[in-house]
Design an enzyme around this catalytic site. Structure first.
Site, mmCIF file in Angstrom:
data_model
loop_
_atom_site.group_PDB
_atom_site.id
_atom_site.type_symbol
_atom_site.label_atom_id
_atom_site.label_comp_id
_atom_site.label_asym_id
_atom_site.label_seq_id
_atom_site.Cartn_x
_atom_site.Cartn_y
_atom_site.Cartn_z
ATOM 1 N N SER A 45 2.217 -5.896 -4.991
ATOM 2 C CA SER A 45 3.340 -5.080 -4.812
ATOM 3 C C SER A 45 2.876 -4.050 -4.229
ATOM 4 C CB SER A 45 4.054 -5.081 -6.228
ATOM 5 O OG SER A 45 5.417 -4.313 -5.703
ATOM 6 N N GLY B 166 -7.295 -6.841 3.656
ATOM 7 C CA GLY B 166 -7.770 -5.648 3.017
ATOM 8 C C GLY B 166 -8.000 -5.752 1.451
ATOM 9 N N ASP C 258 -0.366 -20.749 6.684
ATOM 10 C CA ASP C 258 0.290 -20.044 7.153
ATOM 11 C C ASP C 258 1.748 -19.796 6.192
ATOM 12 O OD1 ASP C 258 2.148 -18.111 8.572
ATOM 13 O OD2 ASP C 258 2.127 -19.613 10.529
ATOM 14 N N SER D 80 -9.014 -12.836 3.483
ATOM 15 C CA SER D 80 -9.749 -12.184 4.637
ATOM 16 C C SER D 80 -9.566 -10.804 4.828
ATOM 17 C CB SER D 80 -10.027 -12.907 5.784
ATOM 18 O OG SER D 80 -8.823 -13.122 6.462
ATOM 19 N N THR E 37 -7.185 0.436 4.564
ATOM 20 C CA THR E 37 -7.527 -0.983 4.969
ATOM 21 C C THR E 37 -6.870 -1.446 6.406
ATOM 22 O OG1 THR E 37 -5.443 -2.072 4.251
ATOM 23 C CG2 THR E 37 -7.352 -1.681 2.625
ATOM 24 N N GLY F 291 -4.492 -14.697 1.582
ATOM 25 C CA GLY F 291 -4.768 -13.653 2.516
ATOM 26 C C GLY F 291 -6.151 -13.122 1.945
ATOM 27 N N TYR G 213 9.139 -2.008 4.659
ATOM 28 C CA TYR G 213 8.145 -2.437 3.861
ATOM 29 C C TYR G 213 8.702 -2.369 2.341
ATOM 30 C CZ TYR G 213 4.093 -3.109 1.533
ATOM 31 O OH TYR G 213 2.669 -3.219 0.648
ATOM 32 N N SER G 214 9.402 -1.372 2.044
ATOM 33 C CA SER G 214 9.692 -0.862 0.724
ATOM 34 C C SER G 214 10.720 -2.068 0.286
ATOM 35 C CB SER G 214 10.140 0.290 0.407
ATOM 36 O OG SER G 214 9.510 1.315 0.546
ATOM 37 N N ALA G 215 11.759 -2.268 1.066
ATOM 38 C CA ALA G 215 12.704 -3.109 0.708
ATOM 39 C C ALA G 215 12.136 -4.427 0.445
ATOM 40 C CB ALA G 215 13.740 -3.487 1.888
ATOM 41 N N SER G 216 11.229 -5.012 1.337
ATOM 42 C CA SER G 216 10.407 -6.381 0.968
ATOM 43 C C SER G 216 9.806 -6.468 -0.551
ATOM 44 C CB SER G 216 9.568 -6.567 2.191
ATOM 45 O OG SER G 216 8.453 -6.005 2.147
ATOM 46 N N LYS G 217 9.227 -5.085 -0.881
ATOM 47 C CA LYS G 217 8.348 -5.093 -2.241
ATOM 48 C C LYS G 217 9.427 -4.791 -3.334
ATOM 49 C CE LYS G 217 4.288 -5.796 -0.685
ATOM 50 N NZ LYS G 217 3.440 -7.167 -0.938
#
Length: 289
Positions: free
Chosen positions: A135, A12, A57, A10, A184, A8, A149-153
């Site tokens: 994270s 933020g 990807d 490119s 970002t 990633g 999002y929190s669950a994924s982190k």
């Protein structure tokens, strides 16, 4: 100087980090899903600055493995992996369909795992390596509208806790970077709930997420230090520390939340060491300060 691969690159947080590392004299490669796509100008500028770019990807295993092989070849080896690629999610949790959640986890959790499986044979063969992970502060606590999002982190944090211990005998150190909210492009590409039928049942409350997001944007505008460049500085500082003496978690926040997360992290560190000591595994924590 190190040979560093950033997923990633490119985006933020990846972009200012790549620029800072190149300025330090490191050899940098980075991945982009579509180098000729909407970030083509940014990619071209990074290449002009000396970065090697590979197509990857992270939601596709074959693409990830091929991209990692290309990166290692372009760098003539690999010393540091910055597992940074990620995607955000925002909205009322019930309105997130299983498919919405799967999109987020496929990047933030399975994507990290694909990258690790592609990189670790190289690190294990050479008996040394450094892995950094992006994270979030809300990978430590949960706040309204960021549940997916929190669950994924949170899942990422658990996976990295295991990698930290399981890779220590192979000379591979692990470091989590936990940023606060940053202004970002991350916020422009977030997954939002697609179940609009259920939204009506929330009545006036359905408008609250948009108002909350507006308030966050205003807060970030008022905090000039809360910028992606702070992540770049943290990465540069971590890599300047001797091997095996880096902290496991680094909080990067100027909004006032950071000290509370650091307090939580310190308590968890003590609990983790106590539990592993009782099981006779405390030595597996040795590659972090």
């Amino acid at each position: 100087m190190a040979r560093i691969f950033i997923t990633g690159i490119s985006g933020g947080l990846g972009l200012p980090t790549a620029r800072a590392l190149l300025a330090q004299g490191h050899t940098v490669a980075g991945s982009a899903r579509s180098p000729d796509g909407r970030n083509a100008a940014t990619i071209a500028a990074l290449q002009e600055a000396g970065a090697r770019i590979v197509t990857m990807d992270v939601t596709d295993t074959a693409s990830t493995e091929a991209g990692m092989a290309d990166a290692i070849a372009a760098l003539d080896g690999l010393d540091v992996l910055f597992n940074n690629a990620g995607i955000g999610a925002y909205g009322i949790q019930e309105l997130m369909t299983p498919e919405d959640m799967t999109r987020v986890f496929d990047v933030n959790v399975m994507g990290v795992q694909r990258v690790m499986r592609a990189a670790l044979p190289h690190f294990r063969a050479q008996g040394r390596g450094t892995v950094l992970y992006t994270s979030s502060l809300i990978g430590r606590i949960a706040t309204p509208f960021y549940g997916t999002y929190s669950a994924s982190k949170w899942a990422l944090e658990a996976i990295v806790e295991c990698y930290r211990t399981e890779l220590s005998d192979f000379g591979i150190e692990s470091c989590l970077i936990e940023p606060g909210a940053m202004p970002t492009a991350f916020f422009d590409a977030m997954v939002t709930p697609t179940d609009t039928q259920r939204e009506a049942a929330y009545g006036d409350f359905a408008a609250i997420p948009a108002l909350s997001a507006q308030g966050l944007a205003q807060m970030l505008d008022a905090l000039p230090d809360q910028r992606p460049e702070r992540i770049a500085e943290a990465v540069v500082a971590l890599l300047a520390l001797p091997f095996g003496q880096k902290p496991f978690r680094t909080v990067v926040d100027h909004s006032g939340i950071g000290p509370e997360i650091e307090r939580y992290n310190a308590a968890l560190h003590d609990v983790t060491r106590t539990v592993l000591t009782r099981f006779g595994n405390a030595d597996m924590l040795r590659l972090n300060a």
